[in-house]
Design an enzyme around this catalytic site. Structure first.
Site, PDB file in Angstrom:
ATOM      1  N   TYR A   1      56.774  26.576  46.608  1.00 48.24           N
ATOM      2  CA  TYR A   1      56.699  25.748  47.810  1.00 48.24           C
ATOM      3  C   TYR A   1      57.740  26.179  48.859  1.00 48.24           C
ATOM      4  O   TYR A   1      57.583  25.864  50.045  1.00 48.24           O
ATOM      5  CB  TYR A   1      56.939  24.274  47.499  1.00 48.24           C
ATOM      6  CG  TYR A   1      55.983  23.630  46.532  1.00 48.24           C
ATOM      7  CD1 TYR A   1      54.813  24.266  46.111  1.00 48.24           C
ATOM      8  CD2 TYR A   1      56.255  22.364  46.020  1.00 48.24           C
ATOM      9  CE1 TYR A   1      53.963  23.664  45.207  1.00 48.24           C
ATOM     10  CE2 TYR A   1      55.395  21.755  45.131  1.00 48.24           C
ATOM     11  CZ  TYR A   1      54.257  22.407  44.714  1.00 48.24           C
ATOM     12  OH  TYR A   1      53.413  21.803  43.810  1.00 48.24           O
TER      13      TYR A   1
ATOM     14  N   HIS B   1      54.714  26.990  36.010  1.00 48.13           N
ATOM     15  CA  HIS B   1      53.746  26.573  37.027  1.00 48.13           C
ATOM     16  C   HIS B   1      52.310  26.929  36.642  1.00 48.13           C
ATOM     17  O   HIS B   1      51.391  26.114  36.783  1.00 48.13           O
ATOM     18  CB  HIS B   1      54.097  27.213  38.375  1.00 48.13           C
ATOM     19  CG  HIS B   1      53.547  26.483  39.551  1.00 48.13           C
ATOM     20  ND1 HIS B   1      54.209  26.398  40.749  1.00 48.13           N
ATOM     21  CD2 HIS B   1      52.389  25.796  39.742  1.00 48.13           C
ATOM     22  CE1 HIS B   1      53.485  25.684  41.611  1.00 48.13           C
ATOM     23  NE2 HIS B   1      52.377  25.319  41.023  1.00 48.13           N
TER      24      HIS B   1
END
Length: 254
Positions: free
Chosen positions: A36, A94
């Site tokens: 991000y 992730h």
């Protein structure tokens, strides 16, 4: 680990004030990720409040390039520095892609737990067989599996696996990318309950044990509305109506 029913997904948030506002109105679970690019933003927002650090679960995720044996530790410590915390409360893999190898990645996470740099370990976007392998290899308990879950897409087999093995499901994109108001069953329930479709979608998700949701929001109005959705109790009939929605519209496929 204990996670509140509604936390904050921070993908796309680039203003520390939004994080600080979320904490001020009652959020106690902040979710970010290396990919991000906003761990420092989340850290700045956390530092700007007077909320007790121990009361907040700060979670981040290692991207697929960070999962090699020699990369896990340094990357996790860099994330902690960016977030301004001594230890990461929850660190996820992730995606089980790229440099991910359960035989090397997961022991590297265990070492971080042993040294106190990470408190809990999670995984994200795993399949059932990948979850089974992670449970076999990890010494630390698996705390959470983060997966896409909303009225247009969810996988009951993942919830069943979580129940069987005692870890949380953390639902990302619970508002279906802003499309929940277009779902007839959700809109009808919202109208009947004098609630928003977003609140109904979050309530539907969090009613599914052991699910917690992390909707993204940045304005105080939306932050408060999403947090309050945890207090909306749907009837079994309402839940079944949403369960019956035609789905298989995954927002974030491989």
């Amino acid at each position: 680990m204990h996670l509140p029913p509604v936390g904050l997904g921070t993908m796309g948030i680039d203003d520390p004030d939004a994080i600080a506002t979320a904490l001020s109105v009652g959020y106690r679970h902040l979710d970010t990720a290396r990919i991000y690019g906003n761990e420092a933003v989340v850290g700045d927002g956390l530092a700007a409040t007077g909320v007790d650090r121990d009361a907040v679960t700060v979670a981040t995720k290692l991207w697929v390039d960070d999962l090699g044996d020699g990369d896990v530790g340094p990357t996790a410590r860099e994330s902690a520095d960016l977030l301004g915390v001594e230890a990461l409360d929850l660190l996820y893999v992730h995606r089980p892609r790229g440099a991910y190898d359960p035989e090397t990645t997961l022991p590297a996470l265990d070492r971080l737990v042993d040294e106190g740099s990470v408190r809990e370990v999670g995984v994200s976007n795993f399949e059932v067989d990948e979850l089974d392998r992670a449970l076999e290899v990890l010494d630390a308990p698996l705390a959470a599996h983060q997966t896409e879950l909303h009225p247009l897409f969810y996988r009951p087999e993942l919830l069943e696996h979580a129940r069987e093995h005692g870890y949380a499901i953390v639902a990302y994109s619970p508002l279906a990318g802003g499309r929940v108001s277009e779902i007839d069953a959700v809109a009808e329930i919202a109208a009947a309950r004098d609630a928003t479709p977003e609140a109904v979608a979050i309530a539907w998700a969090t009613a599914k044990d052991p699910v917690v949701a992390i909707p993204k929001a940045s304005s105080e109005r939306h932050l408060r509305a999403n947090l309050a959705a945890a207090d909306l109790d749907l009837t079994p009939e309402e839940t079944a109506a949403i369960d019956a929605v035609d789905r298989e519209e995954e927002l974030f496929p491989e």
